[in-house]
Design a protein around this motif. Structure first.
Motif: not given
Length: 760
Positions: A474-476, A494-502, A714-720
């Motif tokens: 959730i984001d608001y 921005h809100c959907l990004s948490d789902l994509f990151a996982m 709505s920032g980017g992803l940080l991945a390894t």
């Protein structure tokens, strides 16, 4: 009921189409003295509008882009106006709506149009395909700058330029282009010829005989080939053909003929002239629709016919504002009569100018200095705007920043309003909005949505497949931009990004909205624009909106509760980092700093444009690329800033990292704003994460150090990614449109006695 100090609600929508000279003046005046009870909106396809008086000087190289362009984002922010960056393509006069190219229709009660004009292309073959029109100016400047860059990159290249149109615009363009090209020739030995075509037997129609003769003599003296009495019949990729049979080789053809109006003006039903310009009376009102005003080149005052010149657009600004103010207040309007004679100053590209006044004429460097003074004085009024709030400095230690001003707060809200469930948006308003957005963004409901928006039940009912995990987030937050359609898109990404990151696929969302106090009609339009933006993004990822909650409040806020599904074996966590992995960041940093500056009128419009473009870029495709390259850990960079989110990953994985400072991408303008001491209000909390940086003392001396703790929207992803796959992963990301994606460091083994982050 609870009492609030806000005044009465806005009850009228005043919409301005176009950022021309008259509207720029209007915005400044309305910012200095607002219209009570009026919500102001500017629709423009550019955030920086050129000032015609300085444009030739910019072509010649005398003025920078910022010196000769009015920053409409900053001006609209100052005026408290909603700013919609889009192109108007029509009017629905039955329902009073502006039809736009890339967004939902925009409702209005009162409308003003100041979109300028474009060169008349007539029916000449090849013009639309091969010629470069002088207007719209942004496209012209883009092509012109590309030509100059090409000349600089290819020394001693022979080039021929053709300019069609012997009026003041074509003549001045020929001389200023020659000046700029001569500067390139001096350095590179480039050989360029300029040809000027005019169907008349004399240049500068409408000017005195001295000016016509003098200009013709001056052009020929400078080696510019003047072709008089030549009517262009065809434009080819490398030639200009005339009816007389004259054919001239031209690598580039510029079209600077008489002004014309876009076809949608006449097609809308407004009364227009035979050439398609809006017919207006002495009060600048449309002859057919008195609630519609027009100014500048797009308007023709039927009782006072004047040339399409910038001087008239500038002088119409003040009477336009006064009559708009009187119209919404129900008062009698004042007539305006433009002057018959005006001084025309034509720059000759060499630091001098020609003056044409009635039968008199003069050529002198003193005239250019005078013109330069007048133009700079005009532009200064748009830069000398009172700051919204003093900048928050970034101290060496923990800063004490003041709270940011509220965005989207209406100037007029009811003195008494309800709380609790009494603050909900009316059911009829909500039903109308939902029907509108569902009709526009309809997509089939998945089988796992048992009950959703289409049913009257109190809650949504979802099915979770047995082989999937349910991921929830959730984001608001408050709006950061005065455009609910764009804000709806940014928030949803921005809100959907948490789902994509996982690694999850969105299944459904619930919306939470607070709509600013206004009339029911205005609340409906705000909610419609907002949810249209959200639904645009949700339809792309096929995630249905299954419910939500709406309330009234002091400012626009929006958020989503998102559900996602993922197979247990495909779940991506923060805790999977391994020594030898490379770290990839997909978006540039700095949105927090940029929008903190934007609120204080200290950010340039094009910086905000670039930030918005970044925030509208979904992270969904980036995750697919990461998965294809064996991603070991991932998170999205949002409110806690780059260092804050990286620390979460490092601690969860039990590793350390080395980061290449120079490879961390930053949005345009961030460096300049950091030097000015601009920071987000969340910076003081985020900077506490600095204790995890091993070489903190060294880093504090680096100019952009505060950006590491800047909260991102709505920032980017940080991945390894495993080391042997990282380079290819970076290339694929950039090819997909994640142009700022970079490998910024590597994962190393942790050491228990030192902080885990080290910058190289």
């Amino acid at each position: 009921m609870t009492k609030d100090k806000e005044p009465m609600t806005n009850d009228k929508d005043l919409v301005l189409i176009g950022g021309g000279h008259s509207h720029a003046i209007a915005l400044r005046m309305l910012g200095m003295n607002s219209l009570p009870g009026v919500r102001l909106t500017l629709i423009t396809n550019v955030s920086h509008t050129p000032y015609s008086g300085m444009l030739p000087g910019h072509v010649a190289g005398f003025y920078t882009f910022d010196e000769c362009h009015i920053d409409l984002r900053r001006l609209a922010q100052f005026a408290g106006a909603q700013l919609y960056i889009d192109k108007a393509v029509g009017l629905d006069l039955n329902s009073n709506k502006v039809i736009c190219a890339n967004r939902p229709p925009v409702a209005f009660d009162v409308l003003s149009i100041d979109i300028g004009s474009t060169p008349a292309k007539e029916s000449v073959s090849g013009v639309a395909k091969y010629a470069i029109p002088a207007k719209p100016v942004p496209q012209f400047l883009k092509r012109w700058n590309r030509i100059i860059e090409t000349l600089a990159q290819h020394p001693k290249q022979s080039l021929s330029l053709g300019i069609v149109g012997g009026g003041a615009g074509g003549v001045e363009l020929a001389m200023t282009m020659q000046r700029r090209i001569n500067h390139v020739e001096t350095r590179h030995g480039t050989s360029v010829k300029i040809h000027l075509f005019h169907r008349g037997n004399q240049l500068l129609p409408g000017h005195n005989s001295w000016a016509r003769r003098y200009v013709q003599k001056l052009l020929r003296k400078r080696g510019i080939q003047v072709h008089l009495g030549e009517t262009v019949s065809q434009i080819l990729p490398d030639k200009i053909c005339c009816e007389s049979g004259l054919v001239v080789d031209c690598d580039y053809s510029f079209w600077v003929t008489q002004a014309s109006a876009p076809s949608w003006i006449a097609e809308s039903g407004l009364h227009t002239t035979s050439k398609g310009f809006i017919s207006v009376g002495d009060t600048l009102q449309s002859l057919s629709h008195p609630h519609i005003f027009a100014a500048g080149d797009i308007a023709t005052m039927v009782n006072h016919l004047r040339p399409k010149a910038g001087v008239f657009a500038v002088r119409q600004g003040k009477p336009l504002v006064e009559n708009l103010r009187r119209f919404v207040q129900g008062k009698a309007l004042h007539p305006y009569k433009p002057q018959r004679r005006y001084l025309s100053l034509i720059g000759t590209g060499d630091g001098s100018a020609i003056a044409s006044w009635g039968s008199l004429g003069w050529h002198s460097r003193l005239l250019w200095r005078w013109k330069d003074h007048i133009d700079r004085k005009f532009m200064w009024q748009f830069r000398d705007l009172p700051e919204m709030e003093s900048a928050n400095p970034v101290p060496e230690k923990t800063p004490n920043l003041t709270k940011l001003p509220r965005l989207g707060t209406p100037k007029n809200a009811p003195p008494m309003y309800c709380a609790g469930c009494g603050s909900k948006v009316g059911s009829t308003t909500l039903e109308r909005v939902l029907k509108r957005v569902q009709d526009e963004y309809h997509f089939s409901t998945p089988d796992d949505i048992i009950l959703g928006l289409g049913t009257p039940d109190d809650a949504a009912v979802l099915k979770v497949p047995a082989d999937k995990l349910l991921v929830q987030t959730i984001d608001y937050f408050r709006t950061l931009i005065n455009d609910p359609f764009i804000f709806g898109q940014i928030s949803t990404h921005h809100c959907l990004s948490d789902l994509f990151a996982m690694g999850a696929t969105p299944q459904s969302v619930l919306a939470m909205v607070t709509v600013p106090y206004a009339t029911a009609a205005q609340q409906e339009e705000t909610l419609y624009q907002l949810l249209s933006g959200a639904m645009k993004v949700l339809s792309q990822v096929q995630a249905p909106l299954v419910g939500g909650h709406t309330t009234e409040g002091a400012e626009l806020t929006f958020g989503l509760s998102c559900n996602g599904l993922v197979h247990p074996q495909q779940l991506i966590k923060k805790s999977g980092m391994k020594p030898g992995d490379r770290i990839i960041l997909t978006k540039a940093l700095g949105t927090g700093i940029l929008f903190a500056a934007h609120q204080r009128l200290q950010a340039k419009g094009r910086w905000i444009d670039q930030a918005v473009e970044s925030m509208l870029l979904s992270n969904q495709e980036a995750v697919k690329v990461f998965r294809d390259h064996g991603v070991t850990a991932c998170t999205d960079v949002t409110g806690f800033g780059f260092v804050g989110h990286l620390v979460e990953m490092v601690q969860a994985s039990g590793v350390a990292v080395e980061l290449e400072w120079e490879r961390i991408p930053l949005l345009e303008g961030v460096t300049e704003l950091v030097q000015q001491g601009i920071a987000s209000s969340l910076y003081p909390q985020n900077v506490q994460a600095a204790r995890f940086i091993r070489n903190q003392e060294e880093m504090c001396d680096r100019a952009n150090y505060p950006v590491l703790f800047d909260p991102q929207t709505s920032g980017g992803l940080l991945a390894t990614i495993p080391g042997d796959k990282a380079a290819n992963c970076e290339q694929v990301l950039q090819a997909l449109g994640y142009k700022d994606s970079h490998i910024i460091g590597q994962v190393i083994s942790a050491s228990s006695d030192v902080p885990p982050l080290r910058f190289l």
